[in-house]
Design an enzyme around this catalytic site. Sequence first.
Site, PDB file in Angstrom:
ATOM      1  N   HIS A 224      -8.455  -4.699  -1.252  1.00  0.00           N
ATOM      2  CA  HIS A 224      -7.190  -4.172  -0.757  1.00  0.00           C
ATOM      3  C   HIS A 224      -6.502  -5.137   0.202  1.00  0.00           C
ATOM      4  O   HIS A 224      -5.270  -5.215   0.243  1.00  0.00           O
ATOM      5  CB  HIS A 224      -7.434  -2.829  -0.050  1.00  0.00           C
ATOM      6  CG  HIS A 224      -6.183  -2.070   0.248  1.00  0.00           C
ATOM      7  ND1 HIS A 224      -5.347  -1.591  -0.738  1.00  0.00           N
ATOM      8  CD2 HIS A 224      -5.618  -1.701   1.424  1.00  0.00           C
ATOM      9  CE1 HIS A 224      -4.332  -0.950  -0.185  1.00  0.00           C
ATOM     10  NE2 HIS A 224      -4.467  -1.009   1.133  1.00  0.00           N
TER      11      HIS A 224
ATOM     12  N   SER B 246       0.842  -1.189   0.000  1.00  0.00           N
ATOM     13  CA  SER B 246       0.000   0.000   0.000  1.00  0.00           C
ATOM     14  C   SER B 246       0.885   1.250   0.000  1.00  0.00           C
ATOM     15  O   SER B 246       1.682   1.429  -0.906  1.00  0.00           O
ATOM     16  CB  SER B 246      -0.968  -0.035   1.178  1.00  0.00           C
ATOM     17  OG  SER B 246      -2.005   0.884   1.026  1.00  0.00           O
TER      18      SER B 246
ATOM     19  N   ASP C  79      -9.706  -3.742  -5.576  1.00  0.00           N
ATOM     20  CA  ASP C  79      -9.165  -2.837  -4.563  1.00  0.00           C
ATOM     21  C   ASP C  79      -9.698  -1.428  -4.806  1.00  0.00           C
ATOM     22  O   ASP C  79      -9.572  -0.888  -5.902  1.00  0.00           O
ATOM     23  CB  ASP C  79      -7.633  -2.845  -4.646  1.00  0.00           C
ATOM     24  CG  ASP C  79      -6.963  -2.168  -3.459  1.00  0.00           C
ATOM     25  OD1 ASP C  79      -7.634  -1.407  -2.741  1.00  0.00           O
ATOM     26  OD2 ASP C  79      -5.756  -2.399  -3.272  1.00  0.00           O
TER      27      ASP C  79
END
Length: 712
Positions: A673, A552, A638
Amino acid sequence: MSDALTPPVANRVDSPREFHGDVFNDPYEWLRDKSSPEVISHLEAENAYADAVTASQEPLRQRIFDEIKARTKETDLSVPTRRGDYWYYGRSFEGKQYGVHCRCLVRDPSDWSPPVFDEHTEVPGEEVLLDENVEADGHDFFSLGAATVSPDAEILAYSTDTVGDERYTLRFKNLRTGEMYPDEITGIGGGATWAADSRTIYYTTVDEAWRPDTVWRHRLGSGLPGEKVYHEPDERFWLGVGRTRSDAYVMIAAGSSITSEVFVADASDSAAEFTSVLPRREGVEYSVEHAVVGGQDRFLILHNDGAVNFTLVEAPVSDPTDQRTLIPHDDEVRIEGVDAFADHLVVSYRRAALPRIQLWPITADGQYGTVEEIAFESELMSSGLAANPNWESPRLRVAATSFVIPVRIYDLDLVTGERVLLREQPVLGDYRPEDYEERRDWATAPDGVKIPVSLVYRKGIEFPAPTLIYGYGAYEACEDPRFSIARLSLLDRGVAFAVAHVRGGGELGRLWYEHGKLMEKKNTFTDFIAAAEHLVDEGVTRPQNLVALGGSAGGLLMGAVANMAPHLFAGILAQVPFVDPLTSILDPSLPLTITEWDEWGDPLHNSDVYAYMKSYSPYENVAAKDYPAILAMTSLNDTRVLYVEPAKWVAALRYTKTDDHPVLLKTQMTAGHGGISGRYERWKEVAFQYAWLLATADPERYGAGQVGDLLS
């Protein structure tokens, strides 16, 4: 070379982007359209290529998966937590992907010792509240959001996401009859909060940018649509809602990265109006907890107004501006939270880059007694509160762990001070913490700042050793020591694991975060490089055996250091990486963009921010030079970091770089995600990544054509 081992070549289509007089031609922007068959075909080709390149690692992947499975107690149950008249606990079963939520009646109300169950025997009077395996049946992806029982213990509210886009459906189950209520609320955020009447529930919905922007109140069984309670018009702010432990108030928290405001309402009034505790002021953050001290209602307010590491004050509920300081500001201590109970407070704080907790007794005359720090034996032990839902309880439940000590759950007797170990996370096999070493090093950044580096490895390994270095460095998130069963498969093969606690995180207080964001973001990258250089200089590893890992916002870190110091790493694993930040942050229509301007800056309206972000954006700074081997992992659904970012980055790397190291893109086509769902599927994904890490960091043992499948 066979077709299977020929990397996909993405078409280059001119797509100029112009801001502040700067024109950037983005040849891979067309990959953003996931409704396009051409895009899906390209991602599937990337998956096929990654599978072909790593095919020789399959035996090692299977061995690692088997090790994780063999070390995990698959049929297990958690320590029961008392709430009202019931003990609540979770179960897992061998062969089942997901957990089962259960409860049983408290037999003796005066006995707060949790019952000891054998996971293989039937618990008398056990009720199954929710079996996630049943809910997940027929879905490729499953995520549980809320799972909350009403205060009267009669209704379960739970929310599920079967796509991975973090939009949930809320349902209600009558726990007396087992029947489902007809009420069903779709497209909401993951959480839900009961009012005190056990028939009114609060939840949030999100806007088109996936920002929780509205709080609603629903009356169960009314047949009426939800009532809008509060809407946040400022696009920088997120909303959350919860009930105080005292059950006296429902609170709505509105917060950006730098500003917050809290609204409260009477939890016993299903039509209550919310009022602001303190009006928002730009740059001031605060949180609120309800306490009763000397029979008087108090708000405990943690704020950073003139106190960068926060200060704790108390004030009458009737006048939150009439404040008395309980904990003054300290440059060395970051106060992170306060939890109130009927006769004590628990203060969570951070000192010397580690989380700690303090117990504050409340005396009968309304004073605070002698403060006690709840300490543990290991230098690198992380500690914090575990499940403590009860306002009145003679015990406090805490948890502690380190890199080598599995998670331990304790009950602390608040009268005698006795600490009882209820459970240590089971690790099957012959695991012994004393076979491993954990330590804290300090690297030196280019500006002279000392950077904490945590290190763990199996005793007796030979240095320099293959090493995995992890970093994140954003949102004040702290990468504290934690135990991992899966990581043992690396440590036992002679791999050292390091965590670089870089600026942008919060390990050393609020300023540690402030100096790693906005126009100081590059400190995050140079800190990580300094940590990697430290490991090399100290003889822990060599560049040809060092692999970097981040996900991320940590994936942005991975992309940046790949451009800045590719010579330091044999490989880089970037999980759902934020590697095209400038394109994303320039587009306010994308999910989360406006809320992120406080973290990264606003390049849309500020040319200096634009230039600064462009100078470090991984995608836009790919250059004609040698790069390490790269594996990028992403998910099609995501909503936080869109799959298109790593897809574009990988295409640009392949087109531009000058070496022949493989660059791989692996896309989970049915996940979000957090990656793929289901514990066995997650173990398979971990095994895939770990096998790649081993082959990259230790090619002599685990590279193509090597057996390398024995433990050190």
